[in-house]
Design a protein around this motif. Structure first.
Motif, PDB file in Angstrom:
ATOM      1  N   LEU A  48      -1.984  12.895  -0.786  1.00 31.83           N
ATOM      2  CA  LEU A  48      -1.778  11.561  -0.284  1.00 31.83           C
ATOM      3  C   LEU A  48      -2.970  10.883   0.227  1.00 31.83           C
ATOM      4  O   LEU A  48      -3.138   9.728   0.039  1.00 31.83           O
ATOM      5  N   LEU A  49      -3.973  11.506   0.552  1.00 33.39           N
ATOM      6  CA  LEU A  49      -5.303  11.003   1.002  1.00 33.39           C
ATOM      7  C   LEU A  49      -5.997  10.345  -0.179  1.00 33.39           C
ATOM      8  O   LEU A  49      -6.520   9.032  -0.014  1.00 33.39           O
ATOM      9  N   LEU A  50      -5.967  11.160  -1.447  1.00 32.43           N
ATOM     10  CA  LEU A  50      -6.665  10.551  -2.345  1.00 32.43           C
ATOM     11  C   LEU A  50      -5.827   9.388  -3.048  1.00 32.43           C
ATOM     12  O   LEU A  50      -6.529   8.292  -3.350  1.00 32.43           O
ATOM     13  N   THR A 108       2.551   7.117 -12.076  1.00 31.86           N
ATOM     14  CA  THR A 108       2.744   7.743 -10.867  1.00 31.86           C
ATOM     15  C   THR A 108       3.755   8.351 -10.750  1.00 31.86           C
ATOM     16  O   THR A 108       3.901   9.917 -10.381  1.00 31.86           O
ATOM     17  N   VAL A 109       4.964   8.209 -11.430  1.00 32.38           N
ATOM     18  CA  VAL A 109       6.158   9.229 -11.586  1.00 32.38           C
ATOM     19  C   VAL A 109       5.899  10.318 -12.343  1.00 32.38           C
ATOM     20  O   VAL A 109       6.113  11.458 -12.085  1.00 32.38           O
ATOM     21  N   LEU A 119       0.804  -1.077  -0.040  1.00 35.97           N
ATOM     22  CA  LEU A 119      -0.126   0.017  -0.160  1.00 35.97           C
ATOM     23  C   LEU A 119       0.721   1.207   0.133  1.00 35.97           C
ATOM     24  O   LEU A 119       0.649   2.338  -0.593  1.00 35.97           O
ATOM     25  N   ALA A 120       1.954   1.251   0.851  1.00 32.94           N
ATOM     26  CA  ALA A 120       2.732   2.519   0.834  1.00 32.94           C
ATOM     27  C   ALA A 120       3.302   2.578  -0.600  1.00 32.94           C
ATOM     28  O   ALA A 120       3.522   3.792  -0.881  1.00 32.94           O
ATOM     29  N   GLY A 121       3.725   1.532  -1.260  1.00 37.83           N
ATOM     30  CA  GLY A 121       4.527   1.799  -2.588  1.00 37.83           C
ATOM     31  C   GLY A 121       3.709   2.464  -3.518  1.00 37.83           C
ATOM     32  O   GLY A 121       4.067   2.995  -4.495  1.00 37.83           O
ATOM     33  N   LEU A 122       2.320   1.840  -3.585  1.00 41.88           N
ATOM     34  CA  LEU A 122       1.373   2.453  -4.283  1.00 41.88           C
ATOM     35  C   LEU A 122       1.028   4.044  -4.055  1.00 41.88           C
ATOM     36  O   LEU A 122       0.722   4.727  -5.256  1.00 41.88           O
ATOM     37  N   CYS A 123       1.236   4.427  -2.958  1.00 41.63           N
ATOM     38  CA  CYS A 123       1.575   5.722  -2.758  1.00 41.63           C
ATOM     39  C   CYS A 123       2.848   6.451  -3.098  1.00 41.63           C
ATOM     40  O   CYS A 123       2.901   7.700  -2.708  1.00 41.63           O
ATOM     41  N   ALA A 169      -7.651   5.727  -3.365  1.00 41.76           N
ATOM     42  CA  ALA A 169      -7.615   5.193  -4.816  1.00 41.76           C
ATOM     43  C   ALA A 169      -6.995   3.634  -4.501  1.00 41.76           C
ATOM     44  O   ALA A 169      -7.550   2.695  -5.208  1.00 41.76           O
ATOM     45  N   ALA A 170      -5.754   3.423  -4.068  1.00 42.25           N
ATOM     46  CA  ALA A 170      -5.185   2.354  -3.947  1.00 42.25           C
ATOM     47  C   ALA A 170      -6.207   1.102  -2.994  1.00 42.25           C
ATOM     48  O   ALA A 170      -6.004  -0.097  -3.336  1.00 42.25           O
TER      49      ALA A 170
END
Length: 400
Positions: free
Chosen positions: A45-47, A370-371, A19-23, A51-52
């Motif tokens: 970051l909340l969004l 994401t990048v 989950l952290a990686g997805l953010c 989403a994740a």
């Protein structure tokens, strides 16, 4: 809020590193959020977390009475409807038409794999070829018998593996699982260890990307155990898929933050590459010397060892990799490393290279998007226009 995030994460079977990686954050960051040690104030970051976690409204996390919709739109591709029709509406009756010769079917499949790795528009070009391949493969597997049927089943397994690659991140979840299961079932029916191992590699990709890392590791390890006894007398491609399984395990372990395991698996893949001819490349996984070196960058990046990742990338000659798709993904990994170090200028330059090499790889890979999104939001004023043009080309700006 932290407790809500933890409950949602665990209910979806997601580990903290995933989950952290997805953010685009580390597991320690998420741990502090979940335990209440750190307050999460960033709306962006909340969004990203929502989403994740596939939460449709931000209030499920914040606990407020204010409704804030979370955009959960899936990436789409114009080739998906025809592929969906070919996969999900296969006939229950046997066609009277003469089935395709298995050797011809395998030749067409191998050629389509080459297109996947050689084209900058690989999803579009391969997507146009897949529906006919799927239908011909199904027909051959159902109407032939004996050795010809087994050969057709191996080709059909390859076709479904390629379908999984070409529809990754754009296919509905049900299609992704159907395709992965059919690839494995066809290989098992053919009773061919290399085909079973290759389809397990494919299944492992699906499991890892849907947040089942332990299951992904189990599948690829079982496949490696299955094919290992055959390796001494096996063709190079059997050793190639064995090596690809090791690299898959390395990345899976790295994403879970298991540094020792990650480099141990990578080392096994490295040893396999050393046992093969220097110019060897597996036709579908592109396992070989270059891909082992490319995976070292991925492992270091996933472990958030950005300095090491960039140093490893500096020693790589990208032209040794025959796959355009894999070249583009390498530069995305390097860009991630630069972002981890806070070097936005270098990250933007490298992402522009990735997009020039493989536009569709960047546009349809979540880590690349994401990048591009992070660059669009954080680029300094002097680079804002360039970052915006990249975001627009990738489809980030249009999506908001």
């Amino acid at each position: 809020m932290g407790e809500k995030i933890k409950v949602l994460r665990e209910s979806r079977g997601m580990s903290r590193p995933v989950l952290a990686g997805l953010c685009n954050r580390g597991p320690d960051w998420l741990k502090k959020i979940e335990t209440g040690e750190r307050e999460l104030r960033s709306h962006t970051l909340l969004l990203a977390l929502a989403a994740a976690l596939q939460v449709g409204d931000l209030s499920a996390i914040t606990g407020t009475n204010t409704s804030t919709p979370v955009p959960l739109g899936r990436l789409t591709h114009p080739g998906m409807p025809d592929i969906w029709a070919a996969v999900m509406t296969r006939s229950l009756t046997v066609s009277a038409a003469k089935p395709v010769d298995p050797a011809v079917l395998q030749g067409r499949t191998d050629q389509t794999w080459r297109v996947w790795h050689a084209s900058g528009r690989n999803r579009t070009e391969v997507g146009a070829l897949l529906p006919a391949l799927i239908r011909d493969g199904e027909a051959a597997a159902r109407t032939l018998d004996g050795a010809q049927r087994r050969a057709a089943l191996v080709a059909l397994s390859d076709i479904y593996r390629l379908t999984g690659q070409a529809t990754a991140y754009v296919a509905p979840a049900e299609l992704a699982w159907v395709v992965a299961d059919r690839a494995l079932s066809a290989a098992q029916d053919a009773d061919q260890p290399a085909a079973i191992a290759a389809s397990a590699w494919n299944m492992g990709n699906i499991l890892r990307e849907t947040s089942y890392p332990e299951e992904a590791l189990r599948v690829v390890q079982e496949a490696a155990d299955l094919i290992r006894p055959h390796l001494d007398e096996a063709p190079d491609d059997w050793r190639g898929i064995y090596g690809a399984l090791q690299l898959h395990a390395a990345v899976t372990a790295a994403r879970e933050g298991k540094e020792g395991d990650a480099w141990r698996y990578w080392g096994k893949g490295d040893q396999v590459a050393k046992s093969l001819p220097p110019s060897y490349v597996h036709p579908s996984t592109v396992f070989g010397r270059a891909n082992v070196d490319f995976h070292a960058v991925s492992v270091a990046t996933d472990l958030r060892k950005s300095q090491k990742a960039i140093g490893l990338a500096d020693d790589i000659d990208p032209d040794t990799m025959p796959s355009i798709e894999r070249q583009a993904r390498l530069w995305v990994e390097v860009a991630r490393g630069h972002l981890q170090r806070g070097d936005t200028t270098a990250a933007l330059h490298v992402m522009q290279m990735a997009h020039r090499i493989g536009a569709e790889t960047v546009a349809y890979t979540p880590s690349a998007r994401t990048v591009a999104a992070d660059l669009w939001r954080t680029a300094p004023r002097a680079l804002r226009a360039e970052a915006g043009r990249l975001a627009e080309a990738v489809g980030i700006a249009a999506a908001g």
